[in-house]
Design a protein around this motif. Sequence first.
Motif, PDB file in Angstrom:
ATOM      1  N   VAL A  48       0.851  -1.199   0.000  1.00  0.00           N
ATOM      2  CA  VAL A  48       0.000   0.000   0.000  1.00  0.00           C
ATOM      3  C   VAL A  48       0.882   1.243   0.000  1.00  0.00           C
ATOM      4  O   VAL A  48       1.872   1.308   0.747  1.00  0.00           O
ATOM      5  N   ALA A  49       0.516   2.204  -0.831  1.00  0.00           N
ATOM      6  CA  ALA A  49       1.230   3.478  -0.835  1.00  0.00           C
ATOM      7  C   ALA A  49       0.247   4.572  -0.445  1.00  0.00           C
ATOM      8  O   ALA A  49      -0.971   4.411  -0.611  1.00  0.00           O
ATOM      9  N   GLY A  50       0.754   5.672   0.076  1.00  0.00           N
ATOM     10  CA  GLY A  50      -0.144   6.760   0.447  1.00  0.00           C
ATOM     11  C   GLY A  50       0.622   7.934   1.013  1.00  0.00           C
ATOM     12  O   GLY A  50       1.864   7.935   1.037  1.00  0.00           O
ATOM     13  N   GLU A  51      -0.144   8.940   1.438  1.00  0.00           N
ATOM     14  CA  GLU A  51       0.463  10.109   2.050  1.00  0.00           C
ATOM     15  C   GLU A  51      -0.050  10.221   3.484  1.00  0.00           C
ATOM     16  O   GLU A  51      -1.035   9.562   3.844  1.00  0.00           O
ATOM     17  N   PHE A  52       0.598  11.068   4.242  1.00  0.00           N
ATOM     18  CA  PHE A  52       0.115  11.264   5.606  1.00  0.00           C
ATOM     19  C   PHE A  52       0.287  12.713   6.031  1.00  0.00           C
ATOM     20  O   PHE A  52       1.117  13.448   5.478  1.00  0.00           O
ATOM     21  N   ILE A  53      -0.559  13.096   6.984  1.00  0.00           N
ATOM     22  CA  ILE A  53      -0.373  14.385   7.664  1.00  0.00           C
ATOM     23  C   ILE A  53      -0.271  14.048   9.146  1.00  0.00           C
ATOM     24  O   ILE A  53      -1.135  13.347   9.689  1.00  0.00           O
ATOM     25  N   GLN A  54       0.783  14.540   9.756  1.00  0.00           N
ATOM     26  CA  GLN A  54       0.976  14.274  11.187  1.00  0.00           C
ATOM     27  C   GLN A  54       0.836  15.578  11.954  1.00  0.00           C
ATOM     28  O   GLN A  54       1.477  16.570  11.621  1.00  0.00           O
ATOM     29  N   GLU A  55      -0.001  15.541  12.978  1.00  0.00           N
ATOM     30  CA  GLU A  55      -0.172  16.729  13.820  1.00  0.00           C
ATOM     31  C   GLU A  55       0.219  16.371  15.240  1.00  0.00           C
ATOM     32  O   GLU A  55      -0.241  15.361  15.777  1.00  0.00           O
ATOM     33  N   LYS A  56       1.062  17.234  15.810  1.00  0.00           N
ATOM     34  CA  LYS A  56       1.500  16.949  17.184  1.00  0.00           C
ATOM     35  C   LYS A  56       1.063  18.076  18.090  1.00  0.00           C
ATOM     36  O   LYS A  56       1.316  19.249  17.798  1.00  0.00           O
ATOM     37  N   THR A  57       0.380  17.703  19.173  1.00  0.00           N
ATOM     38  CA  THR A  57       0.041  18.701  20.182  1.00  0.00           C
ATOM     39  C   THR A  57       0.949  18.429  21.363  1.00  0.00           C
ATOM     40  O   THR A  57       0.875  17.353  21.984  1.00  0.00           O
ATOM     41  N   LEU A  58       1.837  19.379  21.609  1.00  0.00           N
ATOM     42  CA  LEU A  58       2.828  19.150  22.655  1.00  0.00           C
ATOM     43  C   LEU A  58       2.372  19.776  23.958  1.00  0.00           C
ATOM     44  O   LEU A  58       1.830  20.877  23.969  1.00  0.00           O
ATOM     45  N   SER A  59       2.595  19.073  25.005  1.00  0.00           N
ATOM     46  CA  SER A  59       2.197  19.544  26.316  1.00  0.00           C
ATOM     47  C   SER A  59       2.868  20.892  26.610  1.00  0.00           C
ATOM     48  O   SER A  59       4.086  21.032  26.458  1.00  0.00           O
ATOM     49  N   GLY A  60       2.055  21.878  26.978  1.00  0.00           N
ATOM     50  CA  GLY A  60       2.598  23.194  27.309  1.00  0.00           C
ATOM     51  C   GLY A  60       2.740  24.095  26.102  1.00  0.00           C
ATOM     52  O   GLY A  60       3.233  25.216  26.239  1.00  0.00           O
ATOM     53  N   PHE A  61       2.372  23.609  24.906  1.00  0.00           N
ATOM     54  CA  PHE A  61       2.466  24.451  23.707  1.00  0.00           C
ATOM     55  C   PHE A  61       1.069  24.852  23.238  1.00  0.00           C
ATOM     56  O   PHE A  61       0.173  24.008  23.184  1.00  0.00           O
ATOM     57  N   PRO A  62       0.934  26.102  22.869  1.00  0.00           N
ATOM     58  CA  PRO A  62      -0.416  26.558  22.531  1.00  0.00           C
ATOM     59  C   PRO A  62      -0.942  26.004  21.215  1.00  0.00           C
ATOM     60  O   PRO A  62      -2.121  25.724  21.086  1.00  0.00           O
ATOM     61  N   ARG A  63      -0.096  25.843  20.204  1.00  0.00           N
ATOM     62  CA  ARG A  63      -0.629  25.381  18.921  1.00  0.00           C
ATOM     63  C   ARG A  63       0.100  24.126  18.446  1.00  0.00           C
ATOM     64  O   ARG A  63       1.283  23.928  18.752  1.00  0.00           O
ATOM     65  N   PRO A  64      -0.645  23.307  17.713  1.00  0.00           N
ATOM     66  CA  PRO A  64      -0.020  22.064  17.255  1.00  0.00           C
ATOM     67  C   PRO A  64       1.004  22.317  16.141  1.00  0.00           C
ATOM     68  O   PRO A  64       0.933  23.338  15.459  1.00  0.00           O
ATOM     69  N   ILE A  65       1.914  21.369  15.966  1.00  0.00           N
ATOM     70  CA  ILE A  65       2.870  21.462  14.854  1.00  0.00           C
ATOM     71  C   ILE A  65       2.588  20.288  13.927  1.00  0.00           C
ATOM     72  O   ILE A  65       2.125  19.230  14.369  1.00  0.00           O
ATOM     73  N   SER A  66       2.823  20.507  12.654  1.00  0.00           N
ATOM     74  CA  SER A  66       2.457  19.418  11.742  1.00  0.00           C
ATOM     75  C   SER A  66       3.574  19.102  10.755  1.00  0.00           C
ATOM     76  O   SER A  66       4.456  19.932  10.491  1.00  0.00           O
ATOM     77  N   ILE A  88       8.530  17.692  26.057  1.00  0.00           N
ATOM     78  CA  ILE A  88       9.372  18.600  25.263  1.00  0.00           C
ATOM     79  C   ILE A  88       9.655  19.899  26.017  1.00  0.00           C
ATOM     80  O   ILE A  88      10.706  20.508  25.854  1.00  0.00           O
ATOM     81  N   LYS A  89       8.743  20.300  26.893  1.00  0.00           N
ATOM     82  CA  LYS A  89       8.981  21.542  27.643  1.00  0.00           C
ATOM     83  C   LYS A  89      10.181  21.408  28.593  1.00  0.00           C
ATOM     84  O   LYS A  89      10.839  22.393  28.902  1.00  0.00           O
ATOM     85  N   ASP A  90      10.463  20.165  29.042  1.00  0.00           N
ATOM     86  CA  ASP A  90      11.622  19.962  29.918  1.00  0.00           C
ATOM     87  C   ASP A  90      12.886  19.660  29.119  1.00  0.00           C
ATOM     88  O   ASP A  90      13.993  19.804  29.626  1.00  0.00           O
ATOM     89  N   TYR A 117       6.778  28.467  21.478  1.00  0.00           N
ATOM     90  CA  TYR A 117       6.963  28.724  22.903  1.00  0.00           C
ATOM     91  C   TYR A 117       6.700  30.203  23.177  1.00  0.00           C
ATOM     92  O   TYR A 117       7.234  31.074  22.475  1.00  0.00           O
ATOM     93  N   GLU A 118       5.899  30.500  24.219  1.00  0.00           N
ATOM     94  CA  GLU A 118       5.696  31.904  24.575  1.00  0.00           C
ATOM     95  C   GLU A 118       6.880  32.389  25.399  1.00  0.00           C
ATOM     96  O   GLU A 118       7.583  31.588  26.028  1.00  0.00           O
ATOM     97  N   GLN A 119       7.077  33.724  25.421  1.00  0.00           N
ATOM     98  CA  GLN A 119       8.274  34.292  26.030  1.00  0.00           C
ATOM     99  C   GLN A 119       8.403  33.918  27.513  1.00  0.00           C
ATOM    100  O   GLN A 119       9.483  33.556  27.983  1.00  0.00           O
ATOM    101  N   ASP A 120       7.268  33.961  28.245  1.00  0.00           N
ATOM    102  CA  ASP A 120       7.369  33.645  29.689  1.00  0.00           C
ATOM    103  C   ASP A 120       7.754  32.178  29.909  1.00  0.00           C
ATOM    104  O   ASP A 120       8.445  31.829  30.862  1.00  0.00           O
ATOM    105  N   ARG A 121       7.334  31.316  28.972  1.00  0.00           N
ATOM    106  CA  ARG A 121       7.705  29.896  29.100  1.00  0.00           C
ATOM    107  C   ARG A 121       9.193  29.694  28.796  1.00  0.00           C
ATOM    108  O   ARG A 121       9.861  28.850  29.401  1.00  0.00           O
ATOM    109  N   ILE A 122       9.675  30.472  27.841  1.00  0.00           N
ATOM    110  CA  ILE A 122      11.107  30.383  27.526  1.00  0.00           C
ATOM    111  C   ILE A 122      11.915  30.805  28.757  1.00  0.00           C
ATOM    112  O   ILE A 122      12.887  30.144  29.149  1.00  0.00           O
ATOM    113  N   GLU A 123      11.463  31.878  29.378  1.00  0.00           N
ATOM    114  CA  GLU A 123      12.176  32.357  30.569  1.00  0.00           C
ATOM    115  C   GLU A 123      12.101  31.336  31.705  1.00  0.00           C
ATOM    116  O   GLU A 123      13.068  31.124  32.438  1.00  0.00           O
TER     117      GLU A 123
END
Lengths: 216, 796
Positions: free
Chosen positions: A45-63, B160-162, B560-566
């Motif tokens: 099987v072949a295909g494409e993917f989109i990966q989204e990561k929500t990291l703890s303490g980060f406001p927006r996900p990265i993909s 990742i924050k640590d 990362y927001e500035q206060d978190r970086i600090e």
Amino acid sequence: MPQHKNVLCIFFIFILGSLGNVIAEPSKDNLKNIISNKLKSNSLVAGEFIQEKTLSGFPRPISSTGQFLYWRTHGLYWETVKPFAHATTFMAKKILHWKEGERRKVNQKSADASQKHIRRILLAIFNGDLTELEDYFDVQWEGHDSNWLVQLVPSHSMVSKTLSNIKLTGNEYLETLSIANTNGDKTFISFINSRPIEAPRKDQCKFFALSSNDCD
Amino acid sequence: VYHNIEKYSSYLAIALGFIALLTAYLLFSSVTRGITIDTDLRALLPEAQSDSLEKVIDEKFHTQFNNKIIIATSSPELSQAKAAADRLASHLESQSDGLLRIQPAINSELPNLFESLKDHRFHLLTHRQKELISQDHDLLIEDAWRALFSFESIAHTSAIKDDPLNLFNDYLKSLNTVNQNFSYSPPFLVVEEDDLNLVILIADVSQNALSLRVQEKITTIFEEIEASIQSDLPDVRIIKSGMIFHAAEAAATAKKEITYITIISILGIIILYILSFRSLMPLVLSLLSVGFGWLSAFAICNYIFSNLHIITLVFGATLIGISIDYSLHYFTKLYNKESWNHRFQPLISIISAITLGLTTSVLGYGSLILAPLPGLSQVAVFSITGLICSWLFAVVVYPRLEFKHRIMPPQWLITLSLLPQYCWQCVQPRVASMLMLAVFLGSAGIFLTATSFSDNPRLLHKPSQELLNNDRAIQQALKQYNANQFIVITANTEQKVLQKEEAVTKKLDLLIEQADLGAYKAVSQYVPSVKEQKNNYQLLKTHLYHSESTLTNYLQELGYEQDRIEQHLFDFSALSNNVLTPNNGLGAKMDQLSLMWLGKVDNRYASLILLRDINNTKALLNITENGKGIFLLNKTERLQKVLGEQQYYALKLLVIAYLIVMVVLVIRYRSLKAAGLVLVPITSTLVALALFGMLDIPVTLFHTFALFLILGLGLDYSIFIYESSNTDHSANLAIMLSAGTSCLSFGMLALSQTPMVSNFGCAILIGSLFNLILAPFVSQLHTKKQSDNVSDSGIF
């Protein structure tokens, strides 16, 4: 009276619809076999993917985005295209890393235990080897053959140290894979345009440590 | 005279009765307590008392490995290997009555590496990380991005924050790579090889692995389950490794050998007795004398030494060959005459010779006690006790019994026994002396030019090929580190030990690059020196942990927001003094580290660096500096050195034993010529050594110990010939029968599968035969023959 007829009709249609649903929904064991067989029937099987990561303490996900090639007998080739180029082949007994056309092999001697577990779990998911997954997780099945959900909750301390749960959804192919880590990170992968192919291209053979002659 | 003799004999009878009661009591208590037999060759050698560091290392390895069994079920199919392991594990636990405990694949009691090291994370870096931090920030950031999106990140323990650059996760991974070759396939550990999957089970033996009962039970349990698995899962191979299997094999071999040596010796003795005395009485009494000696020796030695060594028992079986001599001399003397004036008269006529024989044998063995070898002290005590008890039995019991209907031994047997003497008498005394001199000088010449000595331990102990293959397979599968060769580091402080280790491991990294070494494992990989940790922290601070750095840019790019970086930079500063030491972190808790960290020994601190796949010992030696507390310890070489020293020591003791015996003979016979009695055992010894040289067999420590017995036996024969008259041929018959029984028992030893036992047997077989042939020469030393009752002035 005609009103009563309408009500009865609606009632019967409802009953039949419900029965239909009941009849269409397979038993748990049956569903397990169906999912397993569906995944097992896909040998290439072949295909494409989109990966989204929500990291703890980060406001927006990265993909990230990329493509994959799953070959039942040889393994899974996973190529990230954006935001940077990098690829990995997960094989039954080894992991190969690729970087800008170069191949760096991480074999038994240097692969650590966690890498081996990930390789084993990942291949078990793509291979539809649900029995192997049951070694590591409590597995729950939901849905029906055209829209299924498998939930994996770690049953062993070794796995539960890092993973909270894994969810798989799919139809003919695996459609989404979501992973929740104990540290709060979440990964969501959508598989797009999954399609069966006859054979890998000649240039793809090397991803599975094969020469183009051995690839057929 | 007879009144005095009866009085002394009564005293001896009391002693005999006491020993019999003591033997019965000790045997009963040791059987109820359980008999343990030591089979480890090293138990024969002195402890490394001179160096307490080596002693600590030995103890560490002993506790770590001796009561452990590693089992692998191997199959191309993982499911089959797991099924076999599952059956094996449940059978071993259910059938062993608590004797075997299977270790859980994942030890939840072990500290989590992540938790133990988390607060020290800014002080811990890999070599590659240090290079990237100081030289290549692009690659550092690329690695961080890759780690973020890779599947492997799902196994990351730190958030990742640590650990935004994934440095700590990478560091932990490098430790695991050093530590593990296996992965986890619930509920087992699995090693993946090219075509095979090996499922690993590790079991602890809860009782003494040297106990014969424990060994037998474990062997039986394994045999049962292996047969069952083999029939149901023919593709599965079971590989097992552990000291207990070596001990069990050695014990089983020795048990088999003791059995056949004893049976053949006794059968030979029965035939010889029936031919000589044509009566069962002398045979039964002789066997009782030998049996009493052996059992008393066993009981007393088992009481004195907590673990009897297997070699003691095997050599002990040869006691039959010597202790039967006292009975033989008595009965050949008794059956030589129709009637005796007094029941003590036959004993009186031989008491001097057998007592002198006993004395010289005891002196020979006594010198073995002086050797600082625990195992050989056992052999000596066992043999001395056995001989004294057999002698006591013969001296006390025989004269008290009535022997009616005695028939003289057949003439042909007496003629045969006189054959060596006739041969010597055929030639002129001068020619006989020349002949003896020629044999002496010839063998001495060959010995000096062709015979080589060896201290190679492999010539003494040879486990079966199957055991060796199993050990090798497990060692390769688990990538076990070499248990016999490692680098020892010593210094005045803990930190200096770690710093020295770091310097050495840098050089070891180069050896790995040159393929001189496969891998190493050192404490400093887990616990770097404080100096190194502070350098690491400073490196991070200088290059990454400040505002406007690659790190802060990366964090901003991630969102990362500035206060978190600090906050992250603040966390970094707050942990500035959190250094790890061997005692505050995981050091004391982890099994693996406790093997390598020796701690304080005497006035210094010490650690080990474990090594694997050593391809170039010379290169390793080049990086050690003996004077500076860095040395390569090779346990095999050390064993070889000790064996060499012991061999030299034993040869010196042999010379001393000969000198003592010569003095005893001169005093006893009040003649300098009597010292010449030792010519017989000396020449036999030289002939045996010369033969080994001609056959290209290196002389080992155990050949050397056999030379003591050649001295004892040869002297026995010489004394009897020297004391016997020309008309009394009973001594010749006794000597021939004695040599026959000795050759039977020692000849059997020569066939032993245990090289050290076989060495011993070969040397004595040759020595014993030549003792018999050369012994009549001593009659040339007489100027005046001794009379029959020379011993009237004997020990009584």
